[in-house]
Design a protein around this motif. Structure first.
Motif, short mmCIF file in Angstrom:
data_model
loop_
_atom_site.label_atom_id
_atom_site.label_comp_id
_atom_site.label_asym_id
_atom_site.label_seq_id
_atom_site.Cartn_x
_atom_site.Cartn_y
_atom_site.Cartn_z
N SER A 92 10.82 10.36 -2.60
CA SER A 92 10.08 9.18 -3.06
C SER A 92 10.97 7.97 -3.28
N PHE A 93 12.17 8.15 -3.83
CA PHE A 93 13.04 7.00 -4.09
C PHE A 93 13.36 6.26 -2.79
N GLY A 94 13.75 7.01 -1.76
CA GLY A 94 14.07 6.38 -0.48
C GLY A 94 12.84 5.79 0.19
N TYR A 95 11.71 6.46 0.05
CA TYR A 95 10.47 5.98 0.67
C TYR A 95 10.06 4.64 0.09
N VAL A 96 10.05 4.56 -1.25
CA VAL A 96 9.66 3.30 -1.90
C VAL A 96 10.67 2.21 -1.57
N ALA A 97 11.95 2.55 -1.56
CA ALA A 97 12.98 1.55 -1.21
C ALA A 97 12.77 1.03 0.21
N GLY A 98 12.42 1.92 1.12
CA GLY A 98 12.23 1.52 2.51
C GLY A 98 11.07 0.56 2.70
N TRP A 99 10.06 0.62 1.84
CA TRP A 99 8.91 -0.27 1.94
C TRP A 99 9.04 -1.49 1.03
N SER A 100 10.06 -1.53 0.19
CA SER A 100 10.25 -2.68 -0.69
C SER A 100 11.04 -3.76 0.04
N LYS A 101 10.80 -5.00 -0.34
CA LYS A 101 11.43 -6.11 0.37
C LYS A 101 12.74 -6.57 -0.29
N GLY A 102 13.12 -5.96 -1.39
CA GLY A 102 14.36 -6.34 -2.04
C GLY A 102 14.51 -5.62 -3.36
N LYS A 103 15.66 -5.80 -3.98
CA LYS A 103 15.96 -5.10 -5.22
C LYS A 103 15.06 -5.53 -6.38
N CYS A 153 0.84 -1.21 0.00
CA CYS A 153 0.00 0.00 0.00
C CYS A 153 0.87 1.26 0.00
N GLU A 154 1.93 1.26 0.80
CA GLU A 154 2.81 2.43 0.86
C GLU A 154 3.56 2.63 -0.46
N VAL A 155 4.00 1.54 -1.06
CA VAL A 155 4.68 1.63 -2.36
C VAL A 155 3.74 2.22 -3.39
N GLU A 156 2.50 1.76 -3.41
CA GLU A 156 1.53 2.28 -4.38
C GLU A 156 1.27 3.77 -4.17
N ALA A 157 1.01 4.17 -2.94
CA ALA A 157 0.66 5.56 -2.66
C ALA A 157 1.80 6.51 -3.00
N GLU A 158 3.02 6.14 -2.60
CA GLU A 158 4.16 7.03 -2.87
C GLU A 158 4.49 7.07 -4.36
N SER A 159 4.31 5.95 -5.04
CA SER A 159 4.58 5.91 -6.48
C SER A 159 3.60 6.77 -7.24
N VAL A 160 2.33 6.73 -6.85
CA VAL A 160 1.32 7.60 -7.47
C VAL A 160 1.71 9.06 -7.25
N ALA A 161 2.11 9.40 -6.02
CA ALA A 161 2.49 10.77 -5.72
C ALA A 161 3.68 11.21 -6.58
N TYR A 162 4.65 10.33 -6.73
CA TYR A 162 5.83 10.66 -7.54
C TYR A 162 5.44 10.93 -8.99
N VAL A 163 4.62 10.06 -9.56
CA VAL A 163 4.24 10.18 -10.97
C VAL A 163 3.45 11.46 -11.21
N VAL A 164 2.47 11.74 -10.35
CA VAL A 164 1.65 12.94 -10.54
C VAL A 164 2.50 14.20 -10.38
N CYS A 165 3.34 14.23 -9.36
CA CYS A 165 4.20 15.39 -9.16
C CYS A 165 5.15 15.60 -10.33
N GLN A 166 5.72 14.52 -10.86
CA GLN A 166 6.60 14.63 -12.02
C GLN A 166 5.87 15.26 -13.20
N HIS A 167 4.62 14.87 -13.41
CA HIS A 167 3.84 15.41 -14.53
C HIS A 167 3.71 16.93 -14.42
#
Length: 317
Positions: A253-264, A230-244
């Motif tokens: 966002s890069f560190g946030y998504v990495a922190g909630w991901s379980k591996g590379k 859920c956290e990966v989805e929410a932060e990824s959506v925020a990153y994409v919309v803000c980039q637009h």
């Protein structure tokens, strides 16, 4: 017909590809191993306990028991802080009486067996904001700078949000939260325009994707994703919309998504790419539709230093 200009779908793919590459770069950074070592000491709570924590302390980001804070993290709970009550499993052995028929006579035979049983007890934990002492390693940088046409964009977001957005202080280190129980989004006031905009989109994504269609259903009927997904989805959506709209949230966002991901392998991100792109596209279209006079805003602080993400408390949004 000119086909050289990328389609909206192609532009969204380009941005999510950039997100994936940036997150992988965080994994390879010097400070990520220290961050992972510290995070491994935090207990992984069940979905039920996450709900209990969010109801009692909506801004909680990292919680641990009184003694764990001192022994594992070198931090002490501040005097007068009120703890957060959760349920902890307690496994014990019990004697169970059982009657089985005698294989020869057929008469019932009484037998006592020792079995393992589980009960739950109430325990108290504290959020990191209720403690003081040694600093925890971080892998995000708080966003700074103003955003052009900020009022137009945030005004459109407030109209698009499925629940009211309110600005108020709250305990904890999180920058915002979505409360399904209260039916609202809360955003911490006093942050930069860039951080506020990203936080609003992050919490709106939670409200749209993770609220559940029916009372008592915490997630959509397609299945209950783990909190990390859920956290990966929410932060990824925020990153994409803000980039637009020209607002670079890479440092956060890069560190946030990495922190909630379980591996590379970024399984959570890759499994959710279609959802992330579809949700981001709807928000982008909605913002532009609510404020059609908008030109893509740009982050005004051009001199903001761009550096690799340095760290974070994962749930802080």
């Amino acid at each position: 017909m000119d086909t050289s200009y990328p389609t909206p779908a192609e532009r969204l793919k380009e941005v999510t590809d950039k997100l994936e590459a940036g997150v992988i770069e965080v994994f390879e950074g010097e400070q990520f191993s220290d961050y992972l070592c510290t995070m491994s000491k935090f207990h992984r709570y069940s979905f039920g306990n996450i709900i209990l924590i969010s109801m009692q302390f909506p801004g909680a980001s990292q919680v641990a028991g009184f003694h764990d804070w001192k022994k594992k993290f070198g931090r002490n709970v501040k005097k007068g802080e009120k703890g957060i009550k959760i349920l902890a499993p307690c496994v014990f052995e019990a004697v169970e009486k059982q009657e089985d028929p005698d294989p020869l006579s057929g008469q019932p035979m009484k037998e006592h067996r020792r079995v393992s049983a589980k009960r739950f007890k109430v325990v108290t934990v504290f959020d990191v904001s209720q403690t003081e002492g040694k600093e925890l390693p971080k892998i995000v940088s708080v966003l700074t700078g103003d955003v052009e046409q900020y009022e137009h964009v945030t005004g459109a977001l407030e109209k698009l949000s499925p629940v009211p957005i309110e600005f108020e202080d709250f305990p904890g280190t999180a920058r915002g939260y979505f409360s399904r129980e209260q039916g609202r989004i809360v955003v911490r006031p006093g942050m930069s325009q860039a951080q506020t905009l990203k936080t609003m989109i992050h919490e709106i994504a939670h409200a749209k994707l993770h609220a559940g269609p029916d009372e008592g259903a915490p997630f959509p009927a397609t299945g209950k994703p783990e909190h990390s997904a859920c956290e990966v989805e929410a932060e990824s959506v925020a990153y994409v919309v803000c980039q637009h709209f020209g607002v670079d949230t890479s440092d956060y966002s890069f560190g946030y998504v990495a922190g909630w991901s379980k591996g590379k392998e970024l399984a959570e991100l890759k499994a959710s790419l279609d959802t992330i792109r579809a949700t981001a596209a709807k928000l982008i279209d909605g913002i532009e539709g609510k404020a059609q006079e908008l030109a893509p805003p740009r982050q005004a602080q051009a001199t903001r230093r761009r550096a690799k993400p340095k760290g974070k408390a994962a749930p802080a949004r």
